[in-house]
Design a protein around this motif. Structure first.
Motif, PDB file in Angstrom:
ATOM      1  N   LEU A 246       0.837  -1.205   0.000  1.00 40.03           N
ATOM      2  CA  LEU A 246       0.000   0.000   0.000  1.00 40.03           C
ATOM      3  C   LEU A 246       0.874   1.259   0.000  1.00 40.03           C
ATOM      4  CD1 LEU A 246      -2.914   1.274   0.464  1.00 40.03           C
ATOM      5  CD2 LEU A 246      -2.308   1.274   2.891  1.00 40.03           C
ATOM      6  N   MET A 247       1.901   1.257   0.858  1.00 42.92           N
ATOM      7  CA  MET A 247       2.770   2.425   0.973  1.00 42.92           C
ATOM      8  C   MET A 247       3.589   2.649  -0.301  1.00 42.92           C
ATOM      9  SD  MET A 247       1.932   3.684   3.753  1.00 42.92           S
ATOM     10  CE  MET A 247       0.740   3.069   4.945  1.00 42.92           C
ATOM     11  N   ILE A 248       3.981   1.560  -0.966  1.00 46.45           N
ATOM     12  CA  ILE A 248       4.694   1.678  -2.247  1.00 46.45           C
ATOM     13  C   ILE A 248       3.796   2.381  -3.266  1.00 46.45           C
ATOM     14  CG2 ILE A 248       5.593   0.370  -4.212  1.00 46.45           C
ATOM     15  CD1 ILE A 248       6.528  -1.739  -2.085  1.00 46.45           C
TER      16      ILE A 248
ATOM     17  N   PHE B 123       1.856  11.484   3.391  1.00 42.45           N
ATOM     18  CA  PHE B 123       2.602  11.138   2.184  1.00 42.45           C
ATOM     19  C   PHE B 123       4.105  10.948   2.390  1.00 42.45           C
ATOM     20  CE2 PHE B 123      -1.185  13.528   0.817  1.00 42.45           C
ATOM     21  CZ  PHE B 123      -1.799  12.528   0.049  1.00 42.45           C
ATOM     22  N   VAL B 124       4.621  11.249   3.589  1.00 37.96           N
ATOM     23  CA  VAL B 124       6.064  11.108   3.832  1.00 37.96           C
ATOM     24  C   VAL B 124       6.337  10.253   5.059  1.00 37.96           C
ATOM     25  CG1 VAL B 124       8.242  12.308   4.229  1.00 37.96           C
ATOM     26  CG2 VAL B 124       6.517  13.360   2.758  1.00 37.96           C
ATOM     27  N   VAL B 125       5.896  10.708   6.237  1.00 35.16           N
ATOM     28  CA  VAL B 125       6.258  10.053   7.498  1.00 35.16           C
ATOM     29  C   VAL B 125       5.671   8.656   7.610  1.00 35.16           C
ATOM     30  CG1 VAL B 125       6.123  10.185  10.015  1.00 35.16           C
ATOM     31  CG2 VAL B 125       6.523  12.267   8.681  1.00 35.16           C
ATOM     32  N   LEU B 126       4.354   8.531   7.423  1.00 33.57           N
ATOM     33  CA  LEU B 126       3.703   7.213   7.564  1.00 33.57           C
ATOM     34  C   LEU B 126       4.245   6.193   6.570  1.00 33.57           C
ATOM     35  CD1 LEU B 126       1.547   5.512   8.984  1.00 33.57           C
ATOM     36  CD2 LEU B 126      -0.135   6.368   7.328  1.00 33.57           C
ATOM     37  N   PRO B 127       4.307   6.526   5.245  1.00 34.20           N
ATOM     38  CA  PRO B 127       4.903   5.547   4.317  1.00 34.20           C
ATOM     39  C   PRO B 127       6.350   5.216   4.654  1.00 34.20           C
ATOM     40  CG  PRO B 127       3.724   7.250   3.108  1.00 34.20           C
ATOM     41  CD  PRO B 127       3.784   7.696   4.533  1.00 34.20           C
ATOM     42  N   GLY B 128       7.122   6.226   5.042  1.00 40.98           N
ATOM     43  CA  GLY B 128       8.528   5.986   5.382  1.00 40.98           C
ATOM     44  C   GLY B 128       8.699   5.047   6.564  1.00 40.98           C
TER      45      GLY B 128
END
Length: 382
Positions: free
Chosen positions: A65-67, A371-376
């Protein structure tokens, strides 16, 4: 006399230009089909027998999902990302692993309209309305993933529905598409030519180069298609838009779908209504169903891309395109169809917009977190 001659020359000079734009659009569509076929061929070439090891990175559905979120947020086109995913499935990526990536693409594409709302930042009331309009689409997609990703992980219902949809196209003895093989003669010469060029690289590096080249062509073709469609269709899209809002949710969803197919970009569709809400011409509640139609309209690109795939994995390429369509249609039926759930994206968007109107740091915090912290964090843990 000179005025009359100028008036006559105007339409005559416009027609060849318009014809050239349509010809270029057809050329870009062909390039999209070729590039998706390249990705599939290159993926098979590069991976070979090591497919299982390569796919382990995406075995975690949340990581997949994050990809999808990060890839779409960077490219700013869910159509591009889903076309690339179709190519990867054609090359052997399992459908079950691709499903969360497709869901992530829906979330990643919503950055554009959020950025468009910043154009109203000078007026607090305008910005509050515009930001609520932009983020209602974000929150709808976030809620859809929150509901359907756990269900998919537990039951595999999207995989089953899409498999049922493609089952009439499956032959009894193998997994090839009967009706879509007419594309192969058109794309095979170009793909074969590209493969022969990349054979200069040792081992599987040629396959990697072919995949990267295919991805580059997907980005180029969809970007050019989007720009051409805006020039050719955006006037008609605005006509549909003006006649669509306020005629009821079903009509509004259908219009949002049509406009997105016309302009080939869900970001463009949702961005069109942000200024209208910001200037108080329309309300967030009025444009809410229209933006949902964009989710359905954007599926056309993946379905077109799937027609480029032939051979044993063709049915799976079409299946993942149908997963994208099924997910978006079911999301609207469930979330927008149930009154309690229908209100949640609206209330969340309005609440965030109130904070954003007070301090622009809320906008930065929201974009950074989603869009940055959670996916990272998820990708680093995975």
């Amino acid at each position: 006399m000179s005025i009359q001659s100028d008036a006559l020359q105007g339409p005559q000079s416009a027609n060849p230009k318009r014809a050239m734009q349509w010809a270029t659009l057809i050329g870009m569509l062909y390039l999209l089909l070729v590039s998706v076929s390249m990705i599939g061929s290159g993926f098979k070439w590069a991976v070979g027998e090591q497919a299982k090891e390569l796919f382990e990175f995406a075995s975690n559905p949340v990581a997949g999902l994050m990809i999808g979120i990060v890839g779409t947020a960077l490219i700013q086109s869910s159509s591009t990302v889903t076309a690339i995913i179709v190519g990867l499935v054609a090359g052997g990526l399992p459908v079950a692993m691709a499903i969360p990536m497709v869901m992530g693409a829906n979330i990643g594409t919503t950055v554009t309209n959020t950025l468009v709302s910043l154009g109203h930042a000078r007026c607090k009331d305008e910005f509050r309305r515009a930001f609520a309009c932009a983020t209602v689409h974000d929150f709808f997609n976030l809620f859809a993933v929150a509901i359907f990703l756990p269900l998919e992980m537990m039951t595999g219902f999207l995989a089953k529905i899409s498999a049922w949809l493609v089952s009439p196209l499956m032959q009894a003895d193998n997994l090839s598409l009967k009706g879509l093989n007419f594309i192969k003669p058109l794309t095979k010469p170009v793909v074969s030519g590209a493969k022969s060029v990349f054979e200069i690289f040792p081992g599987s590096f040629g396959g990697v180069a072919l995949v990267l080249f295919g991805i580059l062509l997907v980005v180029v073709s969809i970007t050019v298609m989007g720009k051409l469609m805006k020039k050719l269709m955006v006037g008609k899209a605005r006509e549909v838009l003006n006649g669509a809002i306020g005629r009821g949710p079903v009509h509004s969803i259908a219009s949002g779908t049509l406009v997105t197919i016309l302009v080939q970009s869900s970001s463009t569709t949702t961005s069109l209504v942000v200024p209208l809400v910001g200037t108080n011409v329309l309300s967030v509640r009025q444009v809410y169903p229209f933006t949902l139609g964009a989710n359905i309209g954007t599926c056309i690109t993946a379905l077109l891309a799937a027609t480029a795939v032939t051979g044993g994995n063709a049915v799976f390429a079409l299946q993942i395109a149908l997963v994208h369509l099924s997910f978006n249609v079911l999301g609207i039926l469930v979330i927008f169809g149930i009154p309690f759930l229908r209100e949640l994206p609206l209330k969340a968007a309005e609440l965030l917009a109130d904070y954003a109107a007070k301090t622009k740091l809320a906008v930065v915090a929201y974009l950074t977190a989603v869009f940055v912290v959670l996916p990272g964090l998820v990708l680093s843990v995975s």
